[in-house]
Enzyme design. Sequence first.
Site: not given
Ligand code: DLZ
Length: 157
Positions: A65, A67, A93, A96, A135
């Site tokens: 997300s 990106e 947890e 992030h 959803r």
């Molecule tokens: C790292 C990460 C985490 C922990 N959780 C999600 C998430 O729940 N949904 C999501 O779309 N992306 C997650 N990411 C990845 C980050 O969006 C991103 O791709 C990385 O931090 C690399 O920049």
Amino acid sequence: MASANKNLSKYDSSMVPNGTSFRICLIVSEWNHEITNRLYIGAQKTLLKHNVLPENIVKIHVPGSFELIYGASKAQTQNFDAIIVMGCIIKGETRHFEFIANAVAQGIKDLNVNGKSPVIFCVLTDDNIEQSFQRSGGKMGNKGVESAITALKMISI
Ligand code: DLZ
């Protein structure tokens, strides 16, 4: 109405512009792809139903997300009438969740303020995967459908 009570797939068809001449980019995050693919299918079917031509629905993947912001900013330099960013951020947890969710919301907001085409926010921010299933085509409807309708309306503003 609180979003907890809203079915995301319900809308008034008579209020939706015809999409025949529209070109729309769907940017889909690979994180939680079982959810983001459901969002994509919901949006794609809705755009087709409202006469957007298949060749005018362009799908681009990004890793996560976070990106979506860069993907949408690149797409704004292309010839799209609207861009839909699709992601699913699940609370974990660590903190992030907050960092990513806030950054994506702010980044997409900035693109809407400064860019030439509207960027529609189809990003689920849920406590768990079960909520995200509800959803993205479950009992709460599909946010992909809602985002497609929003794109059609925003193009027509
Ligand atoms: C790292 C990460 C985490 C922990 N959780 C999600 C998430 O729940 N949904 C999501 O779309 N992306 C997650 N990411 C990845 C980050 O969006 C991103 O791709 C990385 O931090 C690399 O920049």
